[in-house]
Design a protein around this motif. Structure first.
Motif, mmCIF file in Angstrom:
data_model
loop_
_atom_site.group_PDB
_atom_site.id
_atom_site.type_symbol
_atom_site.label_atom_id
_atom_site.label_comp_id
_atom_site.label_asym_id
_atom_site.label_seq_id
_atom_site.Cartn_x
_atom_site.Cartn_y
_atom_site.Cartn_z
ATOM 1 N N ASP A 210 39.133 40.015 34.033
ATOM 2 C CA ASP A 210 40.059 38.946 34.255
ATOM 3 C C ASP A 210 40.417 38.931 35.706
ATOM 4 O O ASP A 210 41.554 39.498 36.236
ATOM 5 C CB ASP A 210 41.042 38.927 33.183
ATOM 6 N N PRO A 211 39.561 38.728 36.495
ATOM 7 C CA PRO A 211 39.908 38.939 38.026
ATOM 8 C C PRO A 211 41.072 37.879 38.397
ATOM 9 O O PRO A 211 41.857 38.533 39.404
ATOM 10 C CB PRO A 211 38.478 38.288 38.764
ATOM 11 N N LEU A 212 41.416 36.853 37.859
ATOM 12 C CA LEU A 212 42.331 36.014 38.348
ATOM 13 C C LEU A 212 43.788 36.874 37.988
ATOM 14 O O LEU A 212 44.736 36.820 38.700
ATOM 15 C CB LEU A 212 42.270 34.726 37.721
ATOM 16 N N ALA A 213 43.665 37.391 36.739
ATOM 17 C CA ALA A 213 44.849 38.444 36.557
ATOM 18 C C ALA A 213 45.106 39.684 37.505
ATOM 19 O O ALA A 213 46.062 40.017 38.071
ATOM 20 C CB ALA A 213 44.989 38.847 34.883
ATOM 21 N N SER A 214 43.746 40.420 37.515
ATOM 22 C CA SER A 214 43.884 41.530 38.367
ATOM 23 C C SER A 214 44.243 41.421 39.775
ATOM 24 O O SER A 214 44.915 42.265 40.377
ATOM 25 C CB SER A 214 42.390 42.259 38.111
ATOM 26 N N ALA A 215 43.932 40.186 40.434
ATOM 27 C CA ALA A 215 43.985 39.967 41.740
ATOM 28 C C ALA A 215 44.800 38.580 41.914
ATOM 29 O O ALA A 215 44.273 37.873 42.695
ATOM 30 C CB ALA A 215 42.823 39.979 42.631
ATOM 31 N N SER A 216 45.940 38.436 41.253
ATOM 32 C CA SER A 216 46.583 37.205 41.235
ATOM 33 C C SER A 216 47.316 36.726 42.567
ATOM 34 O O SER A 216 47.104 35.721 42.904
ATOM 35 C CB SER A 216 47.636 37.055 40.098
ATOM 36 N N ASP A 217 47.582 37.806 43.233
ATOM 37 C CA ASP A 217 48.089 37.318 44.784
ATOM 38 C C ASP A 217 47.021 36.645 45.515
ATOM 39 O O ASP A 217 47.213 35.738 46.168
ATOM 40 C CB ASP A 217 48.696 38.796 45.230
ATOM 41 N N ALA A 218 45.679 37.353 45.624
ATOM 42 C CA ALA A 218 44.742 36.959 46.197
ATOM 43 C C ALA A 218 44.259 35.504 45.868
ATOM 44 O O ALA A 218 44.147 34.424 46.694
ATOM 45 C CB ALA A 218 43.648 37.863 46.227
#
Length: 172
Positions: free
Chosen positions: A10-18
């Motif tokens: 889940d990239p959106l959760a893993s890199a939520s700031d970016a």
């Protein structure tokens, strides 16, 4: 974008700031279109226009996260400004700075705008702008490097006079 975020489940959760910054960029583009639509005195926008968000890394344009990014952007846009309508949510090109610079080396103003517009077609989804331009432009050109005559001003050791060897008359 970290390697872990790029390849997580889940990239959106893993890199939520970016992703948050990218989503804010999309919303800002759509807000611009909305403001122009509501007040034509600001700017008249071509109906075929495409927003462009420049990134440092080409990963997003090749990933399977584009739909999720746009979905989140739509949610945030509706929360921030209820006057943003579907008409304002124009296509957005995610383009790395390298890809954009490489395209500028070979594009005229007309062919660049044409390539940017074509990127919103489904058959070019996930393509680099440079490759879209190569596929859609009939002209072949190489633009001169715009700073060629100024490199020595920016990089002190670049000129042949700055690189003296043993004697002042022996230069590289």
């Amino acid at each position: 974008m970290s390697i872990a975020a790029k390849f997580s489940n889940d990239p959106l959760a893993s890199a939520s700031d970016a992703f948050s910054e990218i989503i804010k960029g999309v919303v800002q583009i759509w807000r611009f279109y909305s403001h122009c639509r509501r007040n034509p005195k600001i700017k008249t926008v071509n109906p075929e226009s495409v927003g462009m968000l420049l990134t440092l890394d080409p990963w997003l344009q090749m990933s399977h996260q584009l739909d999720r990014v746009l979905e989140h952007a739509r949610k945030i846009a509706s929360q921030i400004d209820r006057h943003i309508i579907d008409e304002d949510c124009k296509p957005v090109l995610f383009c790395s700075i390298d890809d954009f610079e490489n395209t500028l080396e070979i594009a005229s103003e007309e062919s660049l705008i044409g390539a940017i517009r074509v990127t919103s077609k489904p058959e070019f989804r996930g393509w680099f702008l440079f490759n879209v331009h190569q596929r859609t432009s009939v002209e072949e050109r190489r633009n001169p490097y715009p700073f060629a005559d100024r490199v020595a001003d920016i990089i002190p050791g670049w000129s042949d006079k700055a690189l003296a060897l043993s004697a002042p008359e022996d230069t590289v």
